[in-house]
Design a protein around this motif. Sequence first.
Motif, PDB file in Angstrom:
ATOM      1  N   PRO A  69      56.621  73.799  41.680  1.00  0.00           N
ATOM      2  CA  PRO A  69      57.396  74.191  40.396  1.00  0.00           C
ATOM      3  C   PRO A  69      57.947  73.370  39.654  1.00  0.00           C
ATOM      4  O   PRO A  69      57.541  72.840  38.541  1.00  0.00           O
ATOM      5  N   PHE A  70      58.926  72.948  40.206  1.00  0.00           N
ATOM      6  CA  PHE A  70      59.899  72.111  39.563  1.00  0.00           C
ATOM      7  C   PHE A  70      60.473  70.932  40.427  1.00  0.00           C
ATOM      8  O   PHE A  70      60.819  71.128  41.643  1.00  0.00           O
ATOM      9  N   PHE A  76      62.286  71.529  46.373  1.00  0.00           N
ATOM     10  CA  PHE A  76      61.059  71.059  46.246  1.00  0.00           C
ATOM     11  C   PHE A  76      60.918  69.440  46.442  1.00  0.00           C
ATOM     12  O   PHE A  76      60.139  69.008  46.590  1.00  0.00           O
ATOM     13  N   ALA A  77      62.318  68.963  45.823  1.00  0.00           N
ATOM     14  CA  ALA A  77      62.072  67.400  45.995  1.00  0.00           C
ATOM     15  C   ALA A  77      62.137  67.023  47.482  1.00  0.00           C
ATOM     16  O   ALA A  77      61.442  66.112  47.768  1.00  0.00           O
ATOM     17  N   GLU A  78      62.928  67.763  48.308  1.00  0.00           N
ATOM     18  CA  GLU A  78      63.021  67.585  49.528  1.00  0.00           C
ATOM     19  C   GLU A  78      61.717  67.696  50.284  1.00  0.00           C
ATOM     20  O   GLU A  78      60.975  67.093  51.290  1.00  0.00           O
ATOM     21  N   LEU A  79      61.112  68.810  49.843  1.00  0.00           N
ATOM     22  CA  LEU A  79      59.648  68.931  50.556  1.00  0.00           C
ATOM     23  C   LEU A  79      58.748  68.029  50.024  1.00  0.00           C
ATOM     24  O   LEU A  79      58.094  67.544  50.927  1.00  0.00           O
ATOM     25  N   ALA A  80      58.735  67.637  48.884  1.00  0.00           N
ATOM     26  CA  ALA A  80      58.015  66.489  48.317  1.00  0.00           C
ATOM     27  C   ALA A  80      58.042  65.343  49.124  1.00  0.00           C
ATOM     28  O   ALA A  80      56.977  64.523  49.543  1.00  0.00           O
ATOM     29  N   GLN A  81      59.315  65.023  49.473  1.00  0.00           N
ATOM     30  CA  GLN A  81      59.584  63.691  50.155  1.00  0.00           C
ATOM     31  C   GLN A  81      59.123  63.819  51.446  1.00  0.00           C
ATOM     32  O   GLN A  81      58.392  63.102  52.017  1.00  0.00           O
ATOM     33  N   ALA A  82      59.104  64.950  52.189  1.00  0.00           N
ATOM     34  CA  ALA A  82      58.737  65.036  53.412  1.00  0.00           C
ATOM     35  C   ALA A  82      57.245  64.884  53.380  1.00  0.00           C
ATOM     36  O   ALA A  82      56.709  64.583  54.336  1.00  0.00           O
ATOM     37  N   VAL A  83      56.550  65.587  52.604  1.00  0.00           N
ATOM     38  CA  VAL A  83      55.019  65.515  52.318  1.00  0.00           C
ATOM     39  C   VAL A  83      54.744  64.102  52.234  1.00  0.00           C
ATOM     40  O   VAL A  83      53.739  63.544  52.596  1.00  0.00           O
ATOM     41  N   ILE A  84      55.206  63.415  51.338  1.00  0.00           N
ATOM     42  CA  ILE A  84      54.953  61.897  51.147  1.00  0.00           C
ATOM     43  C   ILE A  84      54.936  61.218  52.481  1.00  0.00           C
ATOM     44  O   ILE A  84      54.208  60.455  52.606  1.00  0.00           O
ATOM     45  N   ARG A  85      56.178  61.510  53.135  1.00  0.00           N
ATOM     46  CA  ARG A  85      56.366  60.790  54.414  1.00  0.00           C
ATOM     47  C   ARG A  85      55.243  61.011  55.389  1.00  0.00           C
ATOM     48  O   ARG A  85      54.744  59.992  55.738  1.00  0.00           O
ATOM     49  N   LEU A 123      49.651  73.651  47.686  1.00  0.00           N
ATOM     50  CA  LEU A 123      50.318  74.215  46.466  1.00  0.00           C
ATOM     51  C   LEU A 123      51.678  75.300  46.951  1.00  0.00           C
ATOM     52  O   LEU A 123      51.494  76.024  47.740  1.00  0.00           O
ATOM     53  N   SER A 124      52.614  74.751  46.309  1.00  0.00           N
ATOM     54  CA  SER A 124      53.847  75.710  46.493  1.00  0.00           C
ATOM     55  C   SER A 124      54.006  76.487  45.207  1.00  0.00           C
ATOM     56  O   SER A 124      54.658  75.899  44.305  1.00  0.00           O
ATOM     57  N   ALA A 125      53.384  77.772  45.266  1.00  0.00           N
ATOM     58  CA  ALA A 125      53.548  78.500  43.972  1.00  0.00           C
ATOM     59  C   ALA A 125      54.497  79.419  43.800  1.00  0.00           C
ATOM     60  O   ALA A 125      54.976  79.839  44.722  1.00  0.00           O
ATOM     61  N   LEU A 126      54.963  79.312  42.682  1.00  0.00           N
ATOM     62  CA  LEU A 126      56.181  80.327  42.329  1.00  0.00           C
ATOM     63  C   LEU A 126      55.423  81.576  42.059  1.00  0.00           C
ATOM     64  O   LEU A 126      55.811  82.618  42.774  1.00  0.00           O
ATOM     65  N   MET A 144      48.514  76.595  51.177  1.00  0.00           N
ATOM     66  CA  MET A 144      49.746  77.170  50.376  1.00  0.00           C
ATOM     67  C   MET A 144      50.878  76.820  51.110  1.00  0.00           C
ATOM     68  O   MET A 144      50.906  76.948  52.569  1.00  0.00           O
ATOM     69  N   LEU A 145      51.966  76.292  50.435  1.00  0.00           N
ATOM     70  CA  LEU A 145      53.377  76.009  51.007  1.00  0.00           C
ATOM     71  C   LEU A 145      54.396  77.045  51.001  1.00  0.00           C
ATOM     72  O   LEU A 145      54.477  77.394  49.564  1.00  0.00           O
ATOM     73  N   GLY A 146      54.879  77.792  51.729  1.00  0.00           N
ATOM     74  CA  GLY A 146      56.016  78.625  51.707  1.00  0.00           C
ATOM     75  C   GLY A 146      55.583  80.108  51.008  1.00  0.00           C
ATOM     76  O   GLY A 146      55.846  81.103  51.629  1.00  0.00           O
ATOM     77  N   GLU A 147      54.881  79.922  49.894  1.00  0.00           N
ATOM     78  CA  GLU A 147      54.613  81.114  49.374  1.00  0.00           C
ATOM     79  C   GLU A 147      53.139  81.981  49.835  1.00  0.00           C
ATOM     80  O   GLU A 147      51.957  81.126  50.011  1.00  0.00           O
ATOM     81  N   HIS A 148      53.231  83.107  50.062  1.00  0.00           N
ATOM     82  CA  HIS A 148      51.954  83.783  50.437  1.00  0.00           C
ATOM     83  C   HIS A 148      50.993  83.848  49.109  1.00  0.00           C
ATOM     84  O   HIS A 148      51.464  84.096  48.128  1.00  0.00           O
ATOM     85  N   SER A 149      49.897  83.898  49.617  1.00  0.00           N
ATOM     86  CA  SER A 149      48.779  84.375  48.492  1.00  0.00           C
ATOM     87  C   SER A 149      48.481  85.819  48.581  1.00  0.00           C
ATOM     88  O   SER A 149      48.695  86.475  49.635  1.00  0.00           O
TER      89      SER A 149
END
Lengths: 346, 346
Positions: A69-70, A76-85, A123-126, A144-149
């Motif tokens: 989302p943001f 989310f920034a830290e999550l993104a960093q982990a994913v990129i790594r 997708l980390s959906a809000l 999906m990351l974190g959020e259930h669909s």
Amino acid sequence: MARVRMRDVAEHAGVSVRTVSNVVSGYPHVSPETRAKVQRSLDELGYRMDYLARGLRSGRTGFIALAVPFLAEPYFAELAQAVIRAAGRRGITVLVEATAGDSEVERRILDGGLTNVADGVLLSALTVPAADVGARTPDFPLVMLGEHSVGNQFPRVGIDNVAAARTAVEHLVEQGCRRIVALGRNGSENGRQRTEGYQQAMAAARVRRVNWLVVPVEDWTREQGYAAVRELLEGDGPLPDAVFAFNDALAVGALRALDASGVRVPEDVAVAGIDDIQEAAYTHPPLTSVAPDLDVIAERALALLEEQTGRSGAAREAGAPVAAVQEATPFRLVVRESSRWRSAGR
Amino acid sequence: MARVRMRDVAEHAGVSVRTVSNVVSGYPHVSPETRAKVQRSLDELGYRMDYLARGLRSGRTGFIALAVPFLAEPYFAELAQAVIRAAGRRGITVLVEATAGDSEVERRILDGGLTNVADGVLLSALTVPAADVGARTPDFPLVMLGEHSVGNQFPRVGIDNVAAARTAVEHLVEQGCRRIVALGRNGSENGRQRTEGYQQAMAAARVRRVNWLVVPVEDWTREQGYAAVRELLEGDGPLPDAVFAFNDALAVGALRALDASGVRVPEDVAVAGIDDIQEAAYTHPPLTSVAPDLDVIAERALALLEEQTGRSGAAREAGAPVAAVQEATPFRLVVRESSRWRSAGR
DNA sequence: GTGATCGTTTGCATCGATGCAAGGCCCGGC
DNA sequence: GCCGGGCCTTGCATCGATGCAAACGATCAC
């Protein structure tokens, strides 16, 4: 200096284009001499793969898309960093998209808006995707990351929200807190689950109902946490002795509001959050939080993507419906000053 | 359901592939009826452009790459968010890469490691690229964000570091501070410039040299800020009456160290930083900071990229050497509690 | 010695879109 | 009535790589 193509390398090395391709892609049946010769030309000319061309032909791009989302939200920034790594370790490049929490954008992604360029989508959906979209099986790898669909029909990786919330609240109860405010209910599924974890812990501790309080917010931001607690303090209800925030951003806002009102933490009110963002170790006082293991989340998510890629993969065909694995990753409670009630000598 | 290609749309609409392409790309000389007919088929079949194919043919991908050291650092996350937003307005997708501050990775990027997939590169480098790389003119659009390159031979967008640092220090001086510690010198060019701004302000205020103190760190992180201030407090030198941190992360660490040692802010020591990350408004006390306008930075950077694209552009040729514009973007001082010395009633 | 097998290398078609330039059509001008 | 020019539309080649399968020579078994 124009681009160096495989053809240039092939001419330079005196072999066919196909052989160069074989060397580059690590095809095993290439004689050592040929391989060495080609490698030399490769280095000498400074060849670099054109990923677009390869992607077009092979159907795999080496990219995955990560939609959050943001990006400016620390979690989310830290999550993104982990994913990129994690992706980097696999030679995968990450395309980061910010949905701004817009369900229209999220729907577009679920609808396949990124499939041409990405081999898969995290997708980390809000917002919970609209049911009509959710009902379809996407024809591309998605996790999906974190959020259930809705209906849990997509694979999902993340902590068990109910358990995480329960853990935090149990801890507050152990510290002696009773009148614990749950801060952060909103329309999201995560909010619902964390509310449930709170309720489970409160019920298990036999806390009287009069002490239960769930405070709604719009977003899980510092601003909202601040505003909600501010309002709470200005109201005429009895003061809580603890605030359980559904994420750390809310907790940070809560801490600021308490501080601004002269309420002492943890002496007067204990505070705990979820996410354990880096900032949490630097708040006043340092914030107790439930820490998900982002590296595990990233690793597992990529593994699940790859599983799907194997099936629907290069052919870009819809494979057999993927079992919608719901994977719960580990978390741990990090106790800091903000909830050390007794030790604070009350 | 397999992918829908232009050919499928063309057959469905009874026109040629080329005409479909013309409609999609907005070519003006298409009759209204044809356009409508094609549009209907487009919608009906749910056509989505294959960006890879287009990119391969046209040389433009619609992507730009943004390389930052650490996505998890709030400043870079917020910068990335601003860039993504600005790019979105132009129909451009952003590829985010995390260099981990590794100069090897940065060199690879400067060397063109991303040119195949990206029309241009925004590089926010931590380490100054090695001179031998810096000496070359890249054959692709590149804009540096924030950090100057060696010899300034690449276009660059960002605040004037010297002026920003000077502004912060002048403010601290106005608050009555004299013994002001500059926290954050390291190997970076930005560190050098912010040190210079500090020195200029100190000199202009005729602060006696004995009160000047520049404390080095390795990274501009909370941890380093905390450790450095901790050490400072444990030393036997006289206490400073202000800390000017080269960025907000350092300032946050400094605040935590001061808090942990029972030093009051701003009564005993005033603190100011640079970046005005969102967190700054929620520290204890809220942090005074110099706020760059990230939206302006993002906008200008994209504009500069587009200028270069126009020249070297689709042909992927090295155009005429681009004038290495050094663009200074606006910033403003945001004064919060952490530096309201006099108003704090000392 | 002959046919089968394996390892190595190659040519050709192809992924899906756009650049280029030609071709058809309709219009107005002389 | 013929020609020039503008407006639409189209066909073909092409971007740079890989899938596919054939071709080639060498090795091996019988």
